[in-house]
Motif scaffolding. Sequence first.
Motif, PDB file in Angstrom:
ATOM      1  N   ILE A  54       0.860  -1.187   0.000  1.00 37.86           N
ATOM      2  CA  ILE A  54       0.000   0.000   0.000  1.00 37.86           C
ATOM      3  C   ILE A  54       0.895   1.236   0.000  1.00 37.86           C
ATOM      4  O   ILE A  54       1.841   1.333   0.785  1.00 37.86           O
ATOM      5  CB  ILE A  54      -0.923   0.020   1.238  1.00 37.86           C
ATOM      6  CG1 ILE A  54      -1.950  -1.113   1.148  1.00 37.86           C
ATOM      7  CG2 ILE A  54      -1.633   1.374   1.382  1.00 37.86           C
ATOM      8  CD1 ILE A  54      -2.990  -1.113   2.251  1.00 37.86           C
ATOM      9  N   ASP A  55       0.593   2.175  -0.871  1.00 41.99           N
ATOM     10  CA  ASP A  55       1.307   3.444  -0.896  1.00 41.99           C
ATOM     11  C   ASP A  55       0.817   4.274   0.290  1.00 41.99           C
ATOM     12  O   ASP A  55      -0.283   4.810   0.284  1.00 41.99           O
ATOM     13  CB  ASP A  55       1.010   4.143  -2.234  1.00 41.99           C
ATOM     14  CG  ASP A  55       1.600   5.538  -2.303  1.00 41.99           C
ATOM     15  OD1 ASP A  55       2.185   6.007  -1.301  1.00 41.99           O
ATOM     16  OD2 ASP A  55       1.463   6.173  -3.363  1.00 41.99           O
ATOM     17  N   ALA A  56       1.666   4.350   1.332  1.00 39.49           N
ATOM     18  CA  ALA A  56       1.261   4.998   2.582  1.00 39.49           C
ATOM     19  C   ALA A  56       1.350   6.525   2.504  1.00 39.49           C
ATOM     20  O   ALA A  56       1.013   7.213   3.458  1.00 39.49           O
ATOM     21  CB  ALA A  56       2.115   4.484   3.735  1.00 39.49           C
ATOM     22  N   GLY A  57       1.793   7.020   1.362  1.00 43.26           N
ATOM     23  CA  GLY A  57       1.856   8.472   1.188  1.00 43.26           C
ATOM     24  C   GLY A  57       0.503   9.047   0.768  1.00 43.26           C
ATOM     25  O   GLY A  57       0.327  10.262   0.699  1.00 43.26           O
ATOM     26  N   GLN A  58      -0.477   8.184   0.519  1.00 43.84           N
ATOM     27  CA  GLN A  58      -1.803   8.647   0.090  1.00 43.84           C
ATOM     28  C   GLN A  58      -2.597   9.158   1.291  1.00 43.84           C
ATOM     29  O   GLN A  58      -2.261   8.868   2.436  1.00 43.84           O
ATOM     30  CB  GLN A  58      -2.577   7.479  -0.528  1.00 43.84           C
ATOM     31  CG  GLN A  58      -1.884   6.828  -1.699  1.00 43.84           C
ATOM     32  CD  GLN A  58      -2.656   5.609  -2.157  1.00 43.84           C
ATOM     33  OE1 GLN A  58      -3.386   5.666  -3.122  1.00 43.84           O
ATOM     34  NE2 GLN A  58      -2.502   4.517  -1.443  1.00 43.84           N
TER      35      GLN A  58
END
Length: 217
Positions: free
Chosen positions: A186-190
């Motif tokens: 999961i792209d945690a920067g979202q």
Amino acid sequence: MSARGFFITMEGGEGVGKSTSLFYLEALLTARGVDVVTTREPGGTRLGEEVRELLLRVRGEPVDAVAELLLIFAARAQHINALIEPALAAGKWVLSDRFTDATYAYQCGGRGVDRDKVEQLERLVQGTLRPDFTLLLDAPVEVGMQRARERGALDRFERETRLFFERVRQGYLRQAQDQAGRYRVIDAGQPLETVQKMLTAFSDELLARWATTGTGL
Ligand code: TMP
């Protein structure tokens, strides 16, 4: 007799929002009737928490990378035998904040320990136990380091350099690529909302899988 539970691990570098996501996932699963045991590494048992304190404490002498590795696996042995295995055998799902992928990322990637050493210890300590699913929260190193700094006093790992954490991140991404079947990245920067939507999709996927392999909730 109940079916063996799922073993799910959550991984990621510093400050990627692992704890928030872990509790969100735990709440989603509990709401769907799953008996979840949430735990962490290093830690999860009294002995493990004491070892965690030894590992994280900032100290005046350099810590040998193999000494660090052995402490991590000592805590892991206790964790597996006292908590993880009994819970899985009783049909509970175990949700762990970090496990051996962290050792590949931090000790191999970050510290430069040979993968072969970790593979040997993994076999010795874990036997055939491996996570069924691993969620990797991935974010640019600078974002995570900034969040860690905002949390307050930095522990022995959090004081490492940006380059160390770049190697940790690459170590995780490599694990995710090599073992794509059990990994979800999961792209945690979202935005938080987007991350939560992805966690909901992940929990739906787990429950669907459980319905076909387990007792079905
Ligand atoms: P935490 O901050 O996510 O609770 O984890 C504690 C620290 O322990 C974190 O900086 C990463 C480190 N760690 C390793 O270096 N190797 C491991 O195998 C594990 C489980 C954690």
